[in-house]
Enzyme design. Structure first.
Site, PDB file in Angstrom:
ATOM      1  N   LYS A   1     -42.701  21.790  92.452  1.00  0.00           N
ATOM      2  CA  LYS A   1     -43.840  22.119  93.313  1.00  0.00           C
ATOM      3  C   LYS A   1     -44.797  20.928  93.370  1.00  0.00           C
ATOM      4  O   LYS A   1     -45.250  20.531  94.426  1.00  0.00           O
ATOM      5  CB  LYS A   1     -44.533  23.367  92.761  1.00  0.00           C
ATOM      6  CG  LYS A   1     -45.649  23.884  93.593  1.00  0.00           C
ATOM      7  CD  LYS A   1     -46.155  25.209  93.045  1.00  0.00           C
ATOM      8  CE  LYS A   1     -47.533  25.494  93.623  1.00  0.00           C
ATOM      9  NZ  LYS A   1     -48.120  26.724  93.094  1.00  0.00           N
TER      10      LYS A   1
ATOM     11  N   HIS B   1     -24.803  42.952  68.271  1.00  0.00           N
ATOM     12  CA  HIS B   1     -24.204  42.337  67.089  1.00  0.00           C
ATOM     13  C   HIS B   1     -25.043  41.183  66.575  1.00  0.00           C
ATOM     14  O   HIS B   1     -24.573  40.379  65.761  1.00  0.00           O
ATOM     15  CB  HIS B   1     -22.778  41.892  67.414  1.00  0.00           C
ATOM     16  CG  HIS B   1     -21.939  43.054  67.862  1.00  0.00           C
ATOM     17  ND1 HIS B   1     -21.262  43.868  66.985  1.00  0.00           N
ATOM     18  CD2 HIS B   1     -21.743  43.591  69.093  1.00  0.00           C
ATOM     19  CE1 HIS B   1     -20.659  44.831  67.649  1.00  0.00           C
ATOM     20  NE2 HIS B   1     -20.937  44.692  68.940  1.00  0.00           N
TER      21      HIS B   1
ATOM     22  N   LYS C   1     -48.598  18.965  77.375  1.00  0.00           N
ATOM     23  CA  LYS C   1     -48.070  17.928  78.285  1.00  0.00           C
ATOM     24  C   LYS C   1     -48.875  16.644  78.128  1.00  0.00           C
ATOM     25  O   LYS C   1     -48.313  15.546  78.093  1.00  0.00           O
ATOM     26  CB  LYS C   1     -48.197  18.388  79.738  1.00  0.00           C
ATOM     27  CG  LYS C   1     -47.246  19.457  80.174  1.00  0.00           C
ATOM     28  CD  LYS C   1     -47.399  19.610  81.696  1.00  0.00           C
ATOM     29  CE  LYS C   1     -46.912  20.922  82.200  1.00  0.00           C
ATOM     30  NZ  LYS C   1     -47.201  21.134  83.615  1.00  0.00           N
TER      31      LYS C   1
ATOM     32  N   GLU D   1     -45.942  33.467  80.967  1.00  0.00           N
ATOM     33  CA  GLU D   1     -46.788  32.443  81.591  1.00  0.00           C
ATOM     34  C   GLU D   1     -47.865  33.136  82.444  1.00  0.00           C
ATOM     35  O   GLU D   1     -48.973  32.612  82.597  1.00  0.00           O
ATOM     36  CB  GLU D   1     -45.948  31.482  82.444  1.00  0.00           C
ATOM     37  CG  GLU D   1     -46.710  30.212  82.810  1.00  0.00           C
ATOM     38  CD  GLU D   1     -45.822  29.096  83.333  1.00  0.00           C
ATOM     39  OE1 GLU D   1     -45.410  28.208  82.558  1.00  0.00           O
ATOM     40  OE2 GLU D   1     -45.516  29.120  84.550  1.00  0.00           O
TER      41      GLU D   1
ATOM     42  N   GLY E   1     -45.232  28.839  90.870  1.00  0.00           N
ATOM     43  CA  GLY E   1     -43.868  28.393  90.566  1.00  0.00           C
ATOM     44  C   GLY E   1     -42.955  29.532  90.141  1.00  0.00           C
ATOM     45  O   GLY E   1     -41.830  29.670  90.621  1.00  0.00           O
ATOM     46  N   ARG E   2     -43.451  30.398  89.252  1.00  0.00           N
ATOM     47  CA  ARG E   2     -42.591  31.480  88.726  1.00  0.00           C
ATOM     48  C   ARG E   2     -42.409  32.620  89.724  1.00  0.00           C
ATOM     49  O   ARG E   2     -41.720  33.590  89.436  1.00  0.00           O
ATOM     50  CB  ARG E   2     -43.158  31.984  87.394  1.00  0.00           C
ATOM     51  CG  ARG E   2     -44.620  32.406  87.449  1.00  0.00           C
ATOM     52  CD  ARG E   2     -45.209  32.557  86.048  1.00  0.00           C
ATOM     53  NE  ARG E   2     -46.637  32.833  86.073  1.00  0.00           N
ATOM     54  CZ  ARG E   2     -47.592  31.903  86.136  1.00  0.00           C
ATOM     55  NH1 ARG E   2     -47.249  30.630  86.206  1.00  0.00           N
ATOM     56  NH2 ARG E   2     -48.862  32.222  86.125  1.00  0.00           N
TER      57      ARG E   2
ATOM     58  N   GLU F   1     -40.392  16.030  83.068  1.00  0.00           N
ATOM     59  CA  GLU F   1     -38.971  16.298  82.825  1.00  0.00           C
ATOM     60  C   GLU F   1     -38.167  16.143  84.116  1.00  0.00           C
ATOM     61  O   GLU F   1     -37.101  15.520  84.147  1.00  0.00           O
ATOM     62  CB  GLU F   1     -38.768  17.733  82.317  1.00  0.00           C
ATOM     63  CG  GLU F   1     -39.345  18.017  80.958  1.00  0.00           C
ATOM     64  CD  GLU F   1     -40.774  18.535  81.021  1.00  0.00           C
ATOM     65  OE1 GLU F   1     -41.523  18.168  81.961  1.00  0.00           O
ATOM     66  OE2 GLU F   1     -41.149  19.302  80.121  1.00  0.00           O
TER      67      GLU F   1
HETATM   68  O1  F6P Z   1     -45.448  23.684  82.836  1.00  0.00           O
HETATM   69  C1  F6P Z   1     -45.491  24.870  83.494  1.00  0.00           C
HETATM   70  C2  F6P Z   1     -45.184  24.715  84.947  1.00  0.00           C
HETATM   71  O2  F6P Z   1     -46.295  24.250  85.634  1.00  0.00           O
HETATM   72  C3  F6P Z   1     -44.683  26.013  85.527  1.00  0.00           C
HETATM   73  O3  F6P Z   1     -45.675  26.869  85.902  1.00  0.00           O
HETATM   74  C4  F6P Z   1     -43.841  25.540  86.643  1.00  0.00           C
HETATM   75  O4  F6P Z   1     -42.978  26.537  87.060  1.00  0.00           O
HETATM   76  C5  F6P Z   1     -43.153  24.366  86.002  1.00  0.00           C
HETATM   77  O5  F6P Z   1     -44.136  23.795  85.176  1.00  0.00           O
HETATM   78  C6  F6P Z   1     -42.598  23.352  86.944  1.00  0.00           C
HETATM   79  O6  F6P Z   1     -43.580  22.789  87.753  1.00  0.00           O
HETATM   80  P1  F6P Z   1     -43.173  21.987  89.039  1.00  0.00           P
HETATM   81  O7  F6P Z   1     -42.442  22.894  89.945  1.00  0.00           O
HETATM   82  O8  F6P Z   1     -44.463  21.508  89.625  1.00  0.00           O
HETATM   83  O9  F6P Z   1     -42.302  20.831  88.610  1.00  0.00           O
END
Ligand code: F6P
Length: 524
Positions: A209, A387, A489, A356, A270-271, A215
């Site tokens: 987003k 199990h 972060k 979240e 995002g979620r 990452e």
């Molecule tokens: O670190 C949490 C977060 O901001 C989430 O809310 C989001 O889904 C994820 O990181 C990824 O963010 P982006 O889509 O901006 O890479």
């Protein structure tokens, strides 16, 4: 640093009535409730579209449910629901509307007075055109070959939804491409997927987003380098990458532009974003027509959420039952147990959705809360879970309400096992030897559905979204921001920027400085 405490909720009439009622029924056994009310199984179950919710195995009576509904009314759940669907900026800390429901709306204009449907319709048309081209072998790579592998690079909300749905709907997938997901900052995640991919037939979707997530950008850069090295040209990037983002500038700087950029908007968290462009890998796997069925399922759950009375409203009931245990029985966790291998990624998806969203300790007015908010959500697919950790569910010291999610149209005995677990948790068993005794009276909900298909998955996910919404309203917290992920972060960025032999980082604790020094030394 501490804000004044918010005790309005815990001092409210509805809360106090529930506390008094809990004291009365805390020791009542569910089997007694069944004995007293022969119609309980029928009365305490509800159907909405493809889903049947049995909530009879809970430590509740009709009175409990009435008092819980009073709590929802006191919090003005119906008013807040209307505000969300009207596009008001209920995500106040970010001053944003919360309109993921628009992504599955079939209304010509939505929301009234602030139409987002033109951009939603356009995004879906673009998804259809692109996914059709990939699936049909018309989207060609740098060397003129059709795509055989699709790799989604994203994390959190840009990964968990499409990953889970692609897995869940694998029986509906008919694309010639294999669809993979890479999320982890550990480059081994990408390396593992690339090991089986051919550069000239691989499409990367960079889903972010913000297009700033470390990452995702790290993995995207590694993927880019792998591609350019193999195909010998920077030009290859334009043929082998697509992006899903709100940040068109950053995507363009990476080399992804124009029709390869699929939009997202700040009014979709995002979620909550799998319903449009973030769902692109799902649309590639199952085709856009089936993706539309997913949206139809969610849309029907939205209609149920909007119209059913609180006492017969599935997401509201699930929210209230969760609050009953978290706030009045002190339950600190909640297990989600899908009895289907295809749903093995669902607990992780729901962890982000619930924790979240509602993992907050400050209310909408900035005051510390004096009540529990979201419990730890955890789980695994049954019967594997039986199990592994069901011992604790049956005989441990913690009260863990469970959701059994049970598709019935499978062969094998998964469904029967799920029902057996719910029965055992409730009934318990006496025995002479204490170690063999099961106290029982442990609550669970059972959600039955016939198939794992796009429509049903749409219903299921929207059900949990609205459950989370209702709980957030009652807890008086903002379910739609996530400031709590920022601090870690920030520190990670500082640590990553510290050169080997760079000494200690001022302002950072001694333990972390020492560990960083050890990391650097061992790496060297
Ligand atoms: O670190 C949490 C977060 O901001 C989430 O809310 C989001 O889904 C994820 O990181 C990824 O963010 P982006 O889509 O901006 O890479």
């Amino acid at each position: 640093m501490n804000t004044p405490s918010s005790n309005t909720l815990t001092q409210s009439p509805a809360w106090k009535a529930l506390q008094a009622h809990q004291a009365e029924i805390a020791n009542v056994r569910m089997d007694e409730l069944f004995a007293r009310a022969p119609g309980r199984a029928r009365e305490f179950s509800l159907t909405a579209g493809a889903l049947l919710l049995d909530y009879s195995k809970h430590r509740v009576t009709g009175t409990t449910l009435g008092l819980l509904a009073d709590l929802a009314r006191q919090a003005d759940v119906e008013g807040w629901r209307a505000r969300m669907f009207a596009g008001e900026h209920i995500n106040a800390s970010e001053d944003r509307a919360v309109l993921h429901v628009a992504l599955r709306s079939a209304q010509a204009v939505f929301p009234a007075g602030g139409d987002v449907m033109p951009v939603v319709r356009k995004a879906k048309q673009d998804m259809r055109a692109f996914s059709d081209a990939v699936r049909g072998g018309r989207l060609l790579g740098h060397t003129g070959k059709p795509m055989r592998t699709v790799i989604n690079i994203g994390i959190g909300g840009s990964d968990l939804g499409p990953r889970m749905l692609t897995q869940a709907l694998w029986r509906h997938a008919d694309a010639p491409q294999a669809v993979h997901f890479v999320a982890n900052a550990d480059p081994e995640d990408l390396a593992h997927v690339l090991a089986a991919a051919e550069p000239d037939t691989t499409l990367f979707i960079v889903a972010s987003k913000t297009f700033t997530t470390v990452e995702t950008l790290g993995n995207a850069n590694l993927a880019r380098a792998w591609l350019v090295k193999a195909l010998g040209s920077e030009q290859a990037v334009t043929h082998h990458f697509a992006a899903v983002t709100t940040n068109l500038v950053a995507a363009a700087n990476f080399g992804i532009e124009g029709e390869r950029c699929f939009p997202l908007w700040d009014w979709v968290g995002g979620r909550y974003s799998v319903w449009a462009s973030v769902g692109l890998p799902v649309a590639i796997a199952i085709g856009m027509d089936r993706f539309e069925e997913l949206l139809a399922g969610a849309r029907d759950m939205d209609a149920h959420f909007l119209s059913a009375p609180l006492e017969a409203n599935m997401p509201v009931l699930m929210a209230l039952l969760g609050i009953w245990y978290a706030n009045f029985f002190g339950a600190e966790s909640h297990a989600v147990l899908p009895y289907a291998e295809a749903l093995r990624e669902l607990p992780a998806y729901l962890q982000q959705l619930e924790m979240e969203s509602n993992g907050k300790s400050v209310d909408r007015d900035g005051r510390s809360v004096d009540y529990a908010t979201v419990p730890v959500v955890w789980g695994a697919p049954g019967t594997n879970s039986q199990h592994a950790f069901h011992q604790m569910l049956h005989q441990g010291t913690h009260l863990v309400p469970c959701d059994f999610l049970v598709p019935v149209a499978t062969t094998g005995t998964a469904a029967e096992n799920a029902l057996a677990q719910g029965a055992a948790l409730m009934a318990g068993k006496d025995a002479v030897q204490p170690q063999r005794r099961f106290e029982g009276n442990r609550p669970s909900s059972t959600i039955l559905f016939k198939h794992i298909d796009p429509y049903t998955m749409g219903q299921l996910l929207a059900l949990y979204e609205h459950k989370v919404f209702v709980q957030g309203i009652i807890w008086n917290i903002n379910s739609f921001d996530q400031w709590g992920v920022e601090l870690g972060k920030e520190i990670a960025r500082t640590l990553a920027a510290q050169p080997a032999g760079g000494g200690t980082i001022a302002g950072l604790d001694a333990s972390t400085n020492a560990l960083l020094a050890r990391v650097r030394a061992w790496r060297a």
